[in-house]
Scaffold this active site. Structure first.
Site, PDB file in Angstrom:
ATOM      1  CB  CYS A 191      -0.895  -0.051   1.112  1.00  0.00           C
ATOM      2  SG  CYS A 191      -2.373   1.227   0.857  1.00  0.00           S
ATOM      3  CE  LYS A 335       5.859  -5.826  -3.711  1.00  0.00           C
ATOM      4  NZ  LYS A 335       5.565  -6.725  -4.415  1.00  0.00           N
ATOM      5  CB  ALA A 337      -6.563  -5.558  -0.428  1.00  0.00           C
ATOM      6  CB  ALA A 338      -7.587  -3.136  -5.302  1.00  0.00           C
ATOM      7  CB  CYS A 370      -3.982   3.213  -4.062  1.00  0.00           C
ATOM      8  SG  CYS A 370      -3.416   3.914  -2.470  1.00  0.00           S
TER       9      CYS A 370
END
Ligand code: UQ1
Length: 443
Positions: A191, A335, A337-338, A370
């Protein structure tokens, strides 16, 4: 979530699977069709998909943690908007009941013999392997940091670990004025937007609490840009200008001094070092692949320890029965989660094809998103691909700070994650783009 899991049990004819499969089994020698190493976001999602297709008992997940954290909540916990307890669920309730959970950790990968050795000394043999170990935070890499993070109610804090995230809002509340410094390290990070989300939340916090005039805010980042995608970087430069935040590019935190009030920064171009004093220091730690990848995985990984996959198919470059997804791979996406959500469908489709003797068929386009939270009620939703081109889901200008996107981040994404993604039912918003972009996303 239980309803969906029970339904999937019934449909596969295995009502008892929940009780027996999702337990922390430890077999001295365990054999499985698919071994998923890592029960984080990508591993859990892909294991659920595969288990639903293959049936109970075919997919084993190797994971040592008792808890599964929804890490995107950590910025909001830092801002006092959510509680740490809101961010996790027991691992046993997160993993699909059709999978077998081995509560242990990978100690060695043997891709030539299709086995993984565990820390407890067991060996797991697989036909197909999915590596989803994630990336490791390395607070120890900065001298003085871990000690500073131990000082009760101290000014040094970090949203990047459940150990330290509760310190962040405490540090906000204790802050009376002076320098508040937010860092971004010289390493790949998960993130990459989060280090500045917490900065914007803090800035808004000081305005709401009449501390803004006494505060001087710094964003010290190792990167040469404020954000990798120009479209959103332009918008973010306007945010920092409007809010009087000082941005120091190519500026890397190298040490926190023992007095706990000063830190050393290095200019990565000139190598010049300077000491800055602070009344609040928010640290994004350097990150690296976990030890097993760095030291015990042979030619599964590149020099830095990231699993070497084809960036489009997510298949290993050398071993065709191995795939990887999420933060542990060398694919050059952001990097998030999406990104893992988009990758899990690609891994699922391509692994299924390989199992059936077909060629890999799906390509990942590098999609990542993001939600750049910019305060207590606004957010810029960045979405982009490998080419760092915006790939937006919504029919409005997403580079603008919006309340609607903040609500999506804070209230809609968590249930979507727990109920859909963790059950293998969320592949990112590609379906929206499919409708809007005439099929561009589904290759
Ligand atoms: C997303 O798919 C995702 O993965 C679960 C996130 O992580 C929590 C996100 O924050 C976002 C924004 C997405 C993308 C979803 C939409 C509806 C744009």
């Amino acid at each position: 979530m239980n309803t969906i899991k029970c339904l999937s049990n019934l449909r596969s004819g295995s009502v008892l699977a929940r009780n027996f499969s999702t337990s922390n089994l430890n077999f001295a020698n365990h054999k499985c069709r698919v071994l998923v190493v890592g029960g984080g976001c990508g591993g859990t999602a892909v294991a659920a998909k595969l288990a639903y297709r293959l049936g109970a008992g075919q997919v084993t997940v190797l994971e040592s943690s008792d808890k599964h954290y929804y890490q995107p909540l950590f910025t909001l916990i830092g801002g006092g908007m959510k509680k740490l307890e809101d961010s996790y669920r027991p691992m046993k309730d997160t993993l699909s009941c059709l999978t077998t959970w081995v509560k242990d950790r990978a100690a060695k990968f043997n891709p030539t013999t299709n086995t993984v050795e565990t820390e407890n000394g067991d060996t797991i043999e697989y036909d197909y392997l999915v590596v989803a170990t994630g990336i490791e935070v390395n607070y120890e890499a900065i001298p003085g940091l871990v000690d500073a993070l131990k000082v009760p109610k101290g000014p040094v804090c970090s949203i990047y670990s459940p150990l330290y995230v509760n310190r962040v809002y405490d540090a906000f509340q204790s802050f009376k004025g002076g320098n508040a410094i937010f860092t971004f390290p010289a390493s790949p990070v998960k993130c990459p937007g989060a280090p500045q989300k917490i900065l914007y939340i803090f800035e808004h916090y000081t305005r709401k609490n009449k501390k803004r005039n006494a505060a001087k805010l710094y964003y010290n980042t190792s990167l040469p840009v404020i954000f990798g995608v120009k479209h959103y970087a332009d918008a973010l430069w306007k945010v920092v200008e409007k809010r009087d935040i000082n941005v120091n590019l190519r500026t890397n935190l190298v040490e926190v001094l023992p007095n706990g009030r000063e830190a050393v920064f290095e200019n990565l171009d000139t190598k010049e070092r300077k000491i800055m004093d602070f009344n609040l220091l928010h640290v994004t730690p350097p990150m690296r692949p976990p030890l097993v990848l760095r030291e015990n995985s042979g030619d599964l990984v590149n020099e830095a320890g990231f699993v070497e996959v084809n960036r489009y198919t997510m298949q290993h470059m050398k071993y065709k029965n191995i795939f990887a997804l999420g933060d542990c791979t060398n694919s050059p996406n952001s990097k998030t989660a999406a990104a893992a959500a988009a990758q899990c469908q690609v891994v699922y489709k391509n692994l299924s094809a390989i199992m059936e003797g077909r060629e890999v068929e799906r390509n990942y386009d590098g999609y990542a998103s993001c939600p750049l939270v910019t305060g207590y009620n606004t957010c810029i939703l960045a979405e982009f691909d490998y080419n760092l081109q915006p790939l937006e889901s919504f029919p409005f200008e997403q580079a603008k700070e919006r309340w609607s996107m903040f609500v999506m981040k804070k209230d809609l994404m968590p249930p979507l994650y727990w109920h859909l993604m963790m059950n293998g039912l969320w592949n990112g918003p590609s379906f929206i783009l499919y409708i809007r972009r005439d099929g561009r996303r589904l290759m």
